[in-house]
Design a protein around this motif. Structure first.
Motif, PDB file in Angstrom:
ATOM      1  N   PHE A 250       0.858  -1.188   0.000  1.00  0.00           N
ATOM      2  CA  PHE A 250       0.000   0.000   0.000  1.00  0.00           C
ATOM      3  C   PHE A 250       0.891   1.232   0.000  1.00  0.00           C
ATOM      4  O   PHE A 250       1.723   1.415   0.897  1.00  0.00           O
ATOM      5  N   VAL A 251       0.710   2.061  -1.038  1.00  0.00           N
ATOM      6  CA  VAL A 251       1.510   3.266  -1.204  1.00  0.00           C
ATOM      7  C   VAL A 251       0.561   4.463  -1.321  1.00  0.00           C
ATOM      8  O   VAL A 251      -0.331   4.473  -2.180  1.00  0.00           O
ATOM      9  N   ALA A 252       0.738   5.444  -0.444  1.00  0.00           N
ATOM     10  CA  ALA A 252      -0.043   6.678  -0.517  1.00  0.00           C
ATOM     11  C   ALA A 252       0.854   7.799  -1.035  1.00  0.00           C
ATOM     12  O   ALA A 252       2.025   7.883  -0.658  1.00  0.00           O
ATOM     13  N   ILE A 253       0.308   8.625  -1.905  1.00  0.00           N
ATOM     14  CA  ILE A 253       1.068   9.784  -2.377  1.00  0.00           C
ATOM     15  C   ILE A 253       0.208  11.030  -2.248  1.00  0.00           C
ATOM     16  O   ILE A 253      -1.028  10.966  -2.311  1.00  0.00           O
ATOM     17  N   LYS A 254       0.863  12.155  -2.047  1.00  0.00           N
ATOM     18  CA  LYS A 254       0.195  13.446  -2.121  1.00  0.00           C
ATOM     19  C   LYS A 254       0.556  14.055  -3.471  1.00  0.00           C
ATOM     20  O   LYS A 254       1.731  14.126  -3.831  1.00  0.00           O
ATOM     21  N   PRO A 255      -0.431  14.459  -4.257  1.00  0.00           N
ATOM     22  CA  PRO A 255      -0.158  14.935  -5.614  1.00  0.00           C
ATOM     23  C   PRO A 255       0.402  16.349  -5.618  1.00  0.00           C
ATOM     24  O   PRO A 255       0.268  17.095  -4.643  1.00  0.00           O
ATOM     25  N   PRO A 256       1.031  16.755  -6.718  1.00  0.00           N
ATOM     26  CA  PRO A 256       1.521  18.129  -6.825  1.00  0.00           C
ATOM     27  C   PRO A 256       0.379  19.142  -6.698  1.00  0.00           C
ATOM     28  O   PRO A 256      -0.709  18.941  -7.248  1.00  0.00           O
ATOM     29  N   LEU A 257       0.653  20.210  -5.977  1.00  0.00           N
ATOM     30  CA  LEU A 257      -0.296  21.317  -5.827  1.00  0.00           C
ATOM     31  C   LEU A 257       0.469  22.626  -5.950  1.00  0.00           C
ATOM     32  O   LEU A 257       1.568  22.748  -5.397  1.00  0.00           O
ATOM     33  N   PRO A 258      -0.081  23.611  -6.631  1.00  0.00           N
ATOM     34  CA  PRO A 258       0.627  24.884  -6.748  1.00  0.00           C
ATOM     35  C   PRO A 258       0.715  25.578  -5.377  1.00  0.00           C
ATOM     36  O   PRO A 258      -0.207  25.462  -4.571  1.00  0.00           O
ATOM     37  N   PRO A 259       1.796  26.272  -5.096  1.00  0.00           N
ATOM     38  CA  PRO A 259       1.943  26.943  -3.795  1.00  0.00           C
ATOM     39  C   PRO A 259       0.781  27.867  -3.456  1.00  0.00           C
ATOM     40  O   PRO A 259       0.380  27.960  -2.289  1.00  0.00           O
ATOM     41  N   ARG A 260       0.220  28.534  -4.460  1.00  0.00           N
ATOM     42  CA  ARG A 260      -0.890  29.453  -4.220  1.00  0.00           C
ATOM     43  C   ARG A 260      -2.102  28.732  -3.633  1.00  0.00           C
ATOM     44  O   ARG A 260      -2.918  29.348  -2.938  1.00  0.00           O
ATOM     45  N   VAL A 261      -2.249  27.441  -3.906  1.00  0.00           N
ATOM     46  CA  VAL A 261      -3.334  26.638  -3.353  1.00  0.00           C
ATOM     47  C   VAL A 261      -2.891  25.922  -2.078  1.00  0.00           C
ATOM     48  O   VAL A 261      -3.603  25.926  -1.069  1.00  0.00           O
ATOM     49  N   LEU A 262      -1.724  25.332  -2.113  1.00  0.00           N
ATOM     50  CA  LEU A 262      -1.230  24.566  -0.969  1.00  0.00           C
ATOM     51  C   LEU A 262      -1.179  25.418   0.294  1.00  0.00           C
ATOM     52  O   LEU A 262      -1.514  24.951   1.391  1.00  0.00           O
ATOM     53  N   ASN A 263      -0.802  26.671   0.144  1.00  0.00           N
ATOM     54  CA  ASN A 263      -0.678  27.557   1.310  1.00  0.00           C
ATOM     55  C   ASN A 263      -2.028  27.951   1.909  1.00  0.00           C
ATOM     56  O   ASN A 263      -2.074  28.493   3.017  1.00  0.00           O
ATOM     57  N   LEU A 264      -3.119  27.677   1.201  1.00  0.00           N
ATOM     58  CA  LEU A 264      -4.453  28.018   1.703  1.00  0.00           C
ATOM     59  C   LEU A 264      -5.116  26.873   2.459  1.00  0.00           C
ATOM     60  O   LEU A 264      -6.123  27.085   3.140  1.00  0.00           O
ATOM     61  N   ILE A 265      -4.580  25.677   2.361  1.00  0.00           N
ATOM     62  CA  ILE A 265      -5.218  24.505   2.973  1.00  0.00           C
ATOM     63  C   ILE A 265      -5.010  24.529   4.487  1.00  0.00           C
ATOM     64  O   ILE A 265      -3.875  24.633   4.956  1.00  0.00           O
ATOM     65  N   PRO A 266      -6.080  24.431   5.264  1.00  0.00           N
ATOM     66  CA  PRO A 266      -5.947  24.503   6.723  1.00  0.00           C
ATOM     67  C   PRO A 266      -5.379  23.227   7.333  1.00  0.00           C
ATOM     68  O   PRO A 266      -5.724  22.120   6.915  1.00  0.00           O
ATOM     69  N   ARG A 267      -4.490  23.383   8.294  1.00  0.00           N
ATOM     70  CA  ARG A 267      -3.960  22.293   9.125  1.00  0.00           C
ATOM     71  C   ARG A 267      -3.376  21.136   8.320  1.00  0.00           C
ATOM     72  O   ARG A 267      -3.487  19.966   8.710  1.00  0.00           O
ATOM     73  N   GLU A 268      -2.747  21.444   7.198  1.00  0.00           N
ATOM     74  CA  GLU A 268      -2.224  20.375   6.353  1.00  0.00           C
ATOM     75  C   GLU A 268      -1.049  19.650   7.005  1.00  0.00           C
ATOM     76  O   GLU A 268      -0.906  18.430   6.863  1.00  0.00           O
ATOM     77  N   ALA A 269      -0.202  20.386   7.730  1.00  0.00           N
ATOM     78  CA  ALA A 269       0.937  19.741   8.394  1.00  0.00           C
ATOM     79  C   ALA A 269       0.454  18.747   9.449  1.00  0.00           C
ATOM     80  O   ALA A 269       1.020  17.654   9.598  1.00  0.00           O
ATOM     81  N   GLU A 270      -0.608  19.088  10.169  1.00  0.00           N
ATOM     82  CA  GLU A 270      -1.165  18.173  11.175  1.00  0.00           C
ATOM     83  C   GLU A 270      -1.752  16.930  10.510  1.00  0.00           C
ATOM     84  O   GLU A 270      -1.599  15.803  11.004  1.00  0.00           O
ATOM     85  N   PHE A 271      -2.439  17.150   9.397  1.00  0.00           N
ATOM     86  CA  PHE A 271      -2.986  16.010   8.648  1.00  0.00           C
ATOM     87  C   PHE A 271      -1.870  15.082   8.196  1.00  0.00           C
ATOM     88  O   PHE A 271      -1.960  13.856   8.364  1.00  0.00           O
ATOM     89  N   ASP A 272      -0.818  15.652   7.626  1.00  0.00           N
ATOM     90  CA  ASP A 272       0.292  14.843   7.123  1.00  0.00           C
ATOM     91  C   ASP A 272       0.913  14.005   8.236  1.00  0.00           C
ATOM     92  O   ASP A 272       1.226  12.819   8.039  1.00  0.00           O
ATOM     93  N   ALA A 273       1.090  14.623   9.410  1.00  0.00           N
ATOM     94  CA  ALA A 273       1.720  13.908  10.521  1.00  0.00           C
ATOM     95  C   ALA A 273       0.854  12.742  10.980  1.00  0.00           C
ATOM     96  O   ALA A 273       1.363  11.637  11.230  1.00  0.00           O
ATOM     97  N   ALA A 274      -0.451  12.968  11.098  1.00  0.00           N
ATOM     98  CA  ALA A 274      -1.358  11.903  11.544  1.00  0.00           C
ATOM     99  C   ALA A 274      -1.427  10.780  10.516  1.00  0.00           C
ATOM    100  O   ALA A 274      -1.422   9.590  10.871  1.00  0.00           O
ATOM    101  N   LEU A 275      -1.484  11.156   9.256  1.00  0.00           N
ATOM    102  CA  LEU A 275      -1.558  10.146   8.195  1.00  0.00           C
ATOM    103  C   LEU A 275      -0.277   9.313   8.151  1.00  0.00           C
ATOM    104  O   LEU A 275      -0.327   8.082   8.067  1.00  0.00           O
ATOM    105  N   LYS A 276       0.863   9.965   8.228  1.00  0.00           N
ATOM    106  CA  LYS A 276       2.136   9.246   8.169  1.00  0.00           C
ATOM    107  C   LYS A 276       2.294   8.297   9.360  1.00  0.00           C
ATOM    108  O   LYS A 276       2.772   7.158   9.197  1.00  0.00           O
TER     109      LYS A 276
END
Length: 327
Positions: A250-276
């Motif tokens: 099982f391999v999970a990937i996060k797809p490319p996102l432009p910085p202008r969008v990525l910087n608007l996503i709330p609590r993404e670092a927390e999501f990444d940590a929990a998922l990992k």
């Protein structure tokens, strides 16, 4: 004379209910025949216009041992637009089935994977992760309730069994078995290919900040709810375990996102940590490609890769990743 009249009246009176019942039975029989004919016609149309419907693809492909099955929401779909799946297969040397669907969260992905597993196998499950899909029923139970989801799904007893297996999918059974949504599909004569693939994939998006903000507000309408996230993360863990129990990596990937969008996503670092943390505990892997191949010229709208973007992502990252997977 009076007695005969009484008997005649009684006979007429007793015959009237029988005539009524016969009329009702005939009406029901005619209705059932008409409905069955409509059902058969609608089912026949599915085989002519199913195209990219994922349930159609699972049902109509001969039992196959794939190297990779792709799951996820719309960010995974461009990997299968036009000739991109063939390009990914060539770059990775793998046979690939893409079962991603627009707006599909964890539960729709689980449904598709379980149906896929009734007749196919895959050495690797590749899940394209979007955090929004873990935060709301809109992308899960409500997405399952969308009539369009199963309108192009051929009738299959195996799918009936999969729907019955999950309490969150069981409500779909009446409409799927009855074929009601299939019969009433207004797009019955249109190929099941997304507008994005047909009309947008080759274009280059011109960024507009207000549109970007509107898009993120749509995907993330409020602060992520911890309880909701925990529930869908548990469902995702079940999917990982199901795949691994069947012998798949099982391999999970996060797809490319432009910085202008990525910087608007709330609590993404927390999501990444929990998922990992969860994936590490389950012996699965996470590869974060959110910040690569993400020039504005690589998108056909706010956040979906266009043809050039997918080609670059396959060449630089995804192809090499899969080349080393599922050996």
């Amino acid at each position: 004379m009076h007695t005969a009249a009484v008997h005649l009246a009684a006979a007429i009176e007793s015959a009237e209910p029988r005539r009524a019942w016969r009329g009702a039975a005939l009406f029901v029989l005619v209705g059932a025949v008409v409905y069955a004919a409509l059902y058969g016609w609608s089912e026949w149309l599915v085989y002519g216009y199913g195209q990219k419907n994922r349930f159609f693809a699972v049902a109509t492909a001969a039992p196959t041992a794939y190297d990779v099955v792709v799951l996820g929401a719309s960010h995974a779909m461009p990997l299968d637009f036009a000739d991109m799946n063939a390009a990914l297969e060539a770059a990775s040397g793998k046979k690939i089935a893409n079962l991603s669907i627009e707006g599909g969260g964890v539960l729709p992905a689980r449904l598709l994977y379980d149906y896929f597993a009734t007749r196919h196998s895959a050495k690797t499950v590749l899940y394209v992760v979007d955090s929004f899909a873990f935060y709301a029923a809109q992308w899960n139970e409500q997405r399952l309730a969308d009539a369009a989801l199963l309108q192009r799904a051929p009738f299959d007893a195996a799918l009936v069994g999969v729907l019955w297996r999950h309490d969150w999918a069981r409500p779909l059974l009446p409409e799927y078995v009855s074929g009601f949504d299939k019969i009433n599909n207004r797009n019955r004569f249109q190929p099941d290919v997304s507008d994005a693939e047909l009309n947008l994939f080759a274009r280059i998006y011109r960024p507009i900040a207000q549109i970007d903000r509107t898009r993120i507000r749509y995907l993330y309408p409020g602060e992520p709810d911890a309880a909701t996230f925990a529930r869908y993360l548990d469902a995702f863990r079940d999917l990982v375990r199901r795949a691994r129990a069947r012998g798949s990596a099982f391999v999970a990937i996060k797809p490319p996102l432009p910085p202008r969008v990525l910087n608007l996503i709330p609590r993404e670092a927390e999501f990444d940590a929990a998922l990992k943390a969860m994936l590490d505990a389950e012996g699965a892997s996470l590869h974060d490609f959110a910040k690569v191949n993400n020039r504005d010229a690589f998108y056909y709208n706010t956040d979906h890769l266009n043809r050039d973007g997918v080609a670059a992502f396959i060449k630089d990252h995804l192809g090499p990743l899969l080349l080393g997977a599922a050996k």
